[in-house]
Design an enzyme around this catalytic site. Structure first.
Site, PDB file in Angstrom:
ATOM      1  N   SER A 131       0.797  -1.233   0.000  1.00  0.00           N
ATOM      2  CA  SER A 131       0.000   0.000   0.000  1.00  0.00           C
ATOM      3  C   SER A 131       0.829   1.284   0.000  1.00  0.00           C
ATOM      4  CB  SER A 131      -0.941   0.030   1.204  1.00  0.00           C
ATOM      5  OG  SER A 131      -2.009  -0.850   0.993  1.00  0.00           O
ATOM      6  N   LYS A 160       0.413   3.280  -3.014  1.00  0.00           N
ATOM      7  CA  LYS A 160      -0.760   4.138  -3.227  1.00  0.00           C
ATOM      8  C   LYS A 160      -0.383   5.627  -3.181  1.00  0.00           C
ATOM      9  CE  LYS A 160      -3.801   0.662  -1.088  1.00  0.00           C
ATOM     10  NZ  LYS A 160      -4.495   0.276   0.167  1.00  0.00           N
ATOM     11  N   TYR A 220      -3.336  -2.427 -10.484  1.00  0.00           N
ATOM     12  CA  TYR A 220      -3.247  -2.236  -9.027  1.00  0.00           C
ATOM     13  C   TYR A 220      -2.375  -3.319  -8.371  1.00  0.00           C
ATOM     14  CZ  TYR A 220      -4.812  -2.223  -4.147  1.00  0.00           C
ATOM     15  OH  TYR A 220      -4.849  -2.219  -2.777  1.00  0.00           O
ATOM     16  N   TYR A 225      -4.822   3.767   7.917  1.00  0.00           N
ATOM     17  CA  TYR A 225      -6.193   3.227   8.026  1.00  0.00           C
ATOM     18  C   TYR A 225      -6.771   3.532   9.399  1.00  0.00           C
ATOM     19  CZ  TYR A 225      -3.841   1.056   4.224  1.00  0.00           C
ATOM     20  OH  TYR A 225      -3.081   0.873   3.112  1.00  0.00           O
ATOM     21  N   VAL A 256       1.066  -3.752   3.735  1.00  0.00           N
ATOM     22  CA  VAL A 256       0.995  -5.070   4.390  1.00  0.00           C
ATOM     23  C   VAL A 256       2.250  -5.918   4.170  1.00  0.00           C
ATOM     24  CG1 VAL A 256      -1.511  -5.344   4.611  1.00  0.00           C
ATOM     25  CG2 VAL A 256      -0.370  -6.073   2.502  1.00  0.00           C
TER      26      VAL A 256
HETATM   27  O1  DON Z   1      -4.951  -4.659  -1.906  1.00  0.00           O
HETATM   28  C1  DON Z   1      -4.391  -5.202  -0.964  1.00  0.00           C
HETATM   29  O2  DON Z   1      -5.007  -5.779  -0.089  1.00  0.00           O
HETATM   30  C2  DON Z   1      -2.877  -5.094  -0.890  1.00  0.00           C
HETATM   31  N1  DON Z   1      -2.294  -5.146  -2.201  1.00  0.00           N
HETATM   32  C3  DON Z   1      -2.429  -3.831  -0.240  1.00  0.00           C
HETATM   33  C4  DON Z   1      -3.001  -3.658   1.139  1.00  0.00           C
HETATM   34  C5  DON Z   1      -2.104  -2.948   2.063  1.00  0.00           C
HETATM   35  O3  DON Z   1      -0.913  -2.905   1.901  1.00  0.00           O
HETATM   36  C6  DON Z   1      -2.736  -2.417   3.285  1.00  0.00           C
HETATM   37  N2  DON Z   1      -1.740  -1.791   4.131  1.00  0.00           N
HETATM   38  N3  DON Z   1      -1.382  -1.901   5.218  1.00  0.00           N
END
Ligand code: DON
Length: 308
Positions: free
Chosen positions: A64, A67, A191, A243, A261
């Protein structure tokens, strides 16, 4: 910056010994293979110096954190029209939650929750073929970090694609409201690849420098964004970058930050430095447990919190 190296070594040593390291993300099987014992930290300063400790040169999945880079790219492409599709408020929900979307006509709360980031990726896709958009994102991140060796880990992208039902649901739901324009499978193809960017703490810290330096990358001299846009990106990181844990991160660390993540966190110390940290074990909100602890220790010792 001379005093930072012993401090980073101390933090690394102390945190490596902690027993409670959190949980490695396992909903993307390829991420579950990463050792929970990894720990790296890097501090890049405005004058170009870079100090590291631990596994700071090992590439990990930035997830993330990407992003932030696609948002910067989308703002460059369509300017404030980004905000016609995505809000700027903390969500108070999990990063992959769908509940708010129904109440709010498919318009995501902010560009850092998955729904918001998928809408931003739809903007970056902008009528191009997915491959071209992926190339644009990769080139932009290499430009930011001033490092052409950065790549996308295709195994991570495919692993997420194979388990991406929830993101697919978010995309279809938003498409039904007209918030995304392209076919959901194409948007998510892009994405998943942006999330699978593999970068080291060193590369991440360098890529974030423009945010510490009013929009201008002090390493290359390039103006990436205006000072006004850099200020706003930092504000979004502070309020939404973690978040449902964003309030706690502001309370404990007090810096604009973006987590992923994969266990990485990019934190901005305005007008001073950028800190990036990597520890794959996550807390209940999906943010790096020891990464947050490392930043808390660093800020306490340096006084770098934006709140003094
Ligand atoms: O879309 C997802 O679930 C992952 N590619 C990215 C989520 C993420 O990194 C949330 N962050 N802490």
């Amino acid at each position: 910056m001379d005093s930072i190296k012993p401090l980073l070594d101390e933090i690394c040593l102390e945190l490596r010994e902690r027993r409670e390291k959190g949980q490695v993300a396992d909903y993307i099987p390829q991420l579950a293979k990463v050792s929970i014992d990894k720990f790296g930290i890097a501090v890049a300063s405005m004058n170009g110096s870079l100090v590291t400790a631990g596994d700071a040169d090992e590439a990990f999945s930035i997830q993330s954190i990407s992003k932030l880079f696609t948002l910067t790219l989308a703002l460059g492409q369509v300017g404030d029209r980004v905000w016609e599709r995505v809000g700027r408020e903390p969500s108070g929900n999990a990063f992959n939650s769908i509940v708010q979307l129904e109440h709010e006509q498919g318009r995501p709360r902010n560009p850092f929750v998955n729904a918001g980031a998928i809408a931003v990726t739809d903007i970056v896709l902008g009528g191009h073929r997915p491959k071209e958009a992926i190339g644009d994102i990769l080139r932009f991140v290499r430009f930011l970090a001033n490092d052409d060796s950065i790549n996308i880990d295709r195994f991570v992208a495919l692993s997420e694609q194979a388990h991406g039902d929830r993101n697919l649901a978010l995309a279809h739901f938003m498409k039904s409201f007209g918030v995304i324009k392209h076919p959901p499978a194409e948007v998510l193809g892009v994405y998943f690849h942006q999330c699978a960017l593999a970068m080291s703490c060193r590369q991440l810290a360098q890529a974030g420098l423009f945010l510490a330096a009013n929009g201008r990358n002090p390493l290359t001299g390039f103006n990436v964004v205006s000072p006004n846009r850099a200020r706003r990106l930092n504000a979004l990181m502070m309020t939404c970058g973690h978040y449902d844990g964003s309030g706690d991160f502001a309370f404990r660390v007090g810096l604009p930050g973006k987590s992923g993540v994969g266990g990485g966190i990019l934190a901005i110390v305005p007008n001073k430095a950028v800190v990036s940290v990597w520890s794959p074990g996550l807390d209940a909100n999906g943010n790096s447990l020891l990464g947050t602890a490392a930043l808390e220790m660093l800020v306490r010792r340096t006084g770098w919190s934006v709140f003094g």
